[in-house]
Design an enzyme around this catalytic site. Structure first.
Site, PDB file in Angstrom:
ATOM      1  N   ASP A 259       0.884  -1.164   0.000  1.00  0.00           N
ATOM      2  CA  ASP A 259       0.000   0.000   0.000  1.00  0.00           C
ATOM      3  C   ASP A 259       0.925   1.217   0.000  1.00  0.00           C
ATOM      4  OD1 ASP A 259      -2.196   1.743   0.280  1.00  0.00           O
ATOM      5  OD2 ASP A 259      -2.041   1.668   2.467  1.00  0.00           O
TER       6      ASP A 259
ATOM      7  N   GLU B  90      -1.068  -1.513  -4.786  1.00  0.00           N
ATOM      8  CA  GLU B  90      -2.320  -0.776  -4.983  1.00  0.00           C
ATOM      9  C   GLU B  90      -2.067   0.391  -5.932  1.00  0.00           C
ATOM     10  OE1 GLU B  90      -5.864   1.546  -2.559  1.00  0.00           O
ATOM     11  OE2 GLU B  90      -4.378   0.399  -1.445  1.00  0.00           O
TER      12      GLU B  90
ATOM     13  N   ASP C 189      -2.406   0.732   7.543  1.00  0.00           N
ATOM     14  CA  ASP C 189      -1.611   0.612   6.316  1.00  0.00           C
ATOM     15  C   ASP C 189      -1.087  -0.815   6.143  1.00  0.00           C
ATOM     16  OD1 ASP C 189      -1.295   3.689   5.570  1.00  0.00           O
ATOM     17  OD2 ASP C 189      -0.981   3.446   7.722  1.00  0.00           O
TER      18      ASP C 189
END
Length: 164
Positions: free
Chosen positions: A7, A67, A140
């Site tokens: 991420d 992502e 996260d």
């Protein structure tokens, strides 16, 4: 198969490492790479680079799932995250790793079956699918695991979104 899910961010890069065998996934590790806001952007990018190199060398993943960026209204933040993402992609390229990217919508769809699921629903599914007693913290890190799980689910079903 060892999957490293990322991420991306400038302040915090979330990561999750999972091992997927015969359709079952288990956690290897998860956490974050933090960069202090007091540091200049180049210094922060170097810390992300070094952190990613360490992760790749420690876990030797078969692939990395990342992502995709979603730009909302704050383009300054988006530019900084894009720079961090570029550093992450550079590490993947240098280490000759297979890279896959997923949009937030694809992640939500893969984990919950609903593309507009809320963050808490995603976190719940991460914990459930990985048979964890609690939702991974910080958020996260849970997001990094969600990206890795999305790739595991997508690869199992035969639909791969490679950027390499």
């Amino acid at each position: 198969m060892i999957i490293l899910g990322i991420d991306p961010g400038l302040a915090i890069v979330g990561y999750g490492v999972i091992n997927t065998q015969k359709g079952n996934s288990s956690v290897v590790d998860y956490g974050v790479i933090n960069t202090p806001k007091e540091d200049s952007v180049p210094v922060r990018l170097e810390k992300i680079y070094n952190g990613m190199i360490s992760l790749v060398e420690k876990y030797n993943p078969d692939c990395i799932a990342i992502e995709e960026l979603f730009f909302n209204t704050n383009t300054t933040t988006g530019i900084n995250v894009a720079q961090a993402r570029g550093v992450i992609l550079l590490v993947c390229q240098q280490k000759k790793l297979k890279m896959y990217e997923y949009t937030p919508l694809q992640i939500k769809q893969a984990l919950t079956g609903y593309g507009k699921a809320e963050k808490k629903q995603i976190q719940f599914m991460v914990a459930r699918l990985l048979q964890l007693k609690a939702v991974p913290k910080p958020d996260d890190a849970a997001d990094g695991l969600a990206v890795a799980l999305t790739h595991a689910q997508t690869a199992r079903l035969g639909g791969l979104f490679s950027i390499r």
